[in-house]
Design an enzyme around this catalytic site. Structure first.
Site, short mmCIF file in Angstrom:
data_model
loop_
_atom_site.label_atom_id
_atom_site.label_comp_id
_atom_site.label_asym_id
_atom_site.label_seq_id
_atom_site.Cartn_x
_atom_site.Cartn_y
_atom_site.Cartn_z
CD GLU A 1 -7.66 -14.24 45.88
OE1 GLU A 1 -6.92 -13.26 46.51
OE2 GLU A 1 -8.24 -14.40 46.22
CB VAL A 2 -11.40 -19.30 42.46
CG1 VAL A 2 -12.60 -18.46 42.60
CG2 VAL A 2 -11.49 -20.23 41.68
#
Length: 258
Positions: A138-139
């Protein structure tokens, strides 16, 4: 028995309920319909007293690739309250896995990424094919794996958890097993039979004892040592009164007295 409910297949095989994420063309990505169907299937399995364990798996090559692209596209268009309601739907799924009284087993082939990795590790047990991949990427798109962090933090060390979510790199099944993120790795060619064999062991275990064990284990989260011991003492006393325990003790004594 095999039933399809939208993107979810529900199968009963003896004492095992098998829930299959059935969107292979989308790598079993999570959308509202799939999450709702999965929640319903979990509640159904929990209500069936003949079921001793639940397997969650994915159709096709992958377990679950995380959020559906259409879901991601709508994030920017929604208000904060709409996004909160959407997040709470996924939160309810993770809670439901804990609320199911019997063991919930993730059987992972292919990729389990982002919310899909969270779904797998939210289960009580994770079994993986040797070619499976896990990760929280996700980052890389400016997002935070916020809810799955509560799960990850309870599975691996603090430093390992931070590394996984801050770097967003994928892990092999072997590495995931080494750090304690998953339980077992099986060869690709025998994965289905190994999962079936593993899950079938719960058919031979005391259902009441397993139910009490799961409840107690998760109740102890955040308890002081004394409170955990007290909760254990209460469960100990309850277990002694179950029919399974009485019969088990009788069988044990009859063997030792021969």
């Amino acid at each position: 028995m095999n039933e399809a409910t939208g993107p979810i297949l529900y199968t009963i095989d003896g004492a095992i309920a098998v829930i299959t994420l059935n969107r292979p063309e989308k790598r079993n990505a999570l959308d509202d319909e799939l999450v709702a169907g999965l929640n319903a299937a979990l509640r159904r399995a929990d209500a069936d007293e003949a079921v001793r364990a639940v397997i969650i798996t994915g159709a096709g090559k992958d377990f679950c690739a995380g959020a559906d692209l259409r879901q991601l596209e709508r994030i920017a268009e929604r208000s904060i309250l709409e996004n909160l309601r959407d997040a709470e739907t996924l939160m309810e799924l993770f809670l439901n896995i804990r609320r199911v009284r019997i063991p919930v087993i993730a059987a992972v082939r292919g990729r389990a990424l982002a919310g899909g990795c969270g779904l797998a590790t939210a289960c009580d047990i994770v079994l993986a094919a040797e070619s499976a991949r896990f990760g929280y990427p996700e980052v890389k798109i400016g997002f935070v794996p916020a809810m799955v962090m509560a799960i990850l933090r309870r599975n691996v060390s603090e430093k390992r958890a931070f590394e996984l979510i801050a770097r967003g790199e994928e892990l092999s099944a072997a590495e995931a097993e080494r750090i304690g993120l998953i339980n077992r790795v099986f060869p690709d060619e025998s994965f289905a039979s190994e999962v079936e064999r593993y899950a079938s062991t719960f058919a031979d275990r005391s259902r009441s004892a397993v139910v009490l064990t799961k409840r107690l284990l998760y109740q102890m989260d955040g308890m002081s040592f004394e409170a955990a011991l007290r909760s254990g003492a209460d469960t100990n006393a309850i277990a002694r009164m179950t029919e399974d325990c009485r019969q088990g003790i009788a069988r044990f004594l009859s063997r030792t007295q021969r």
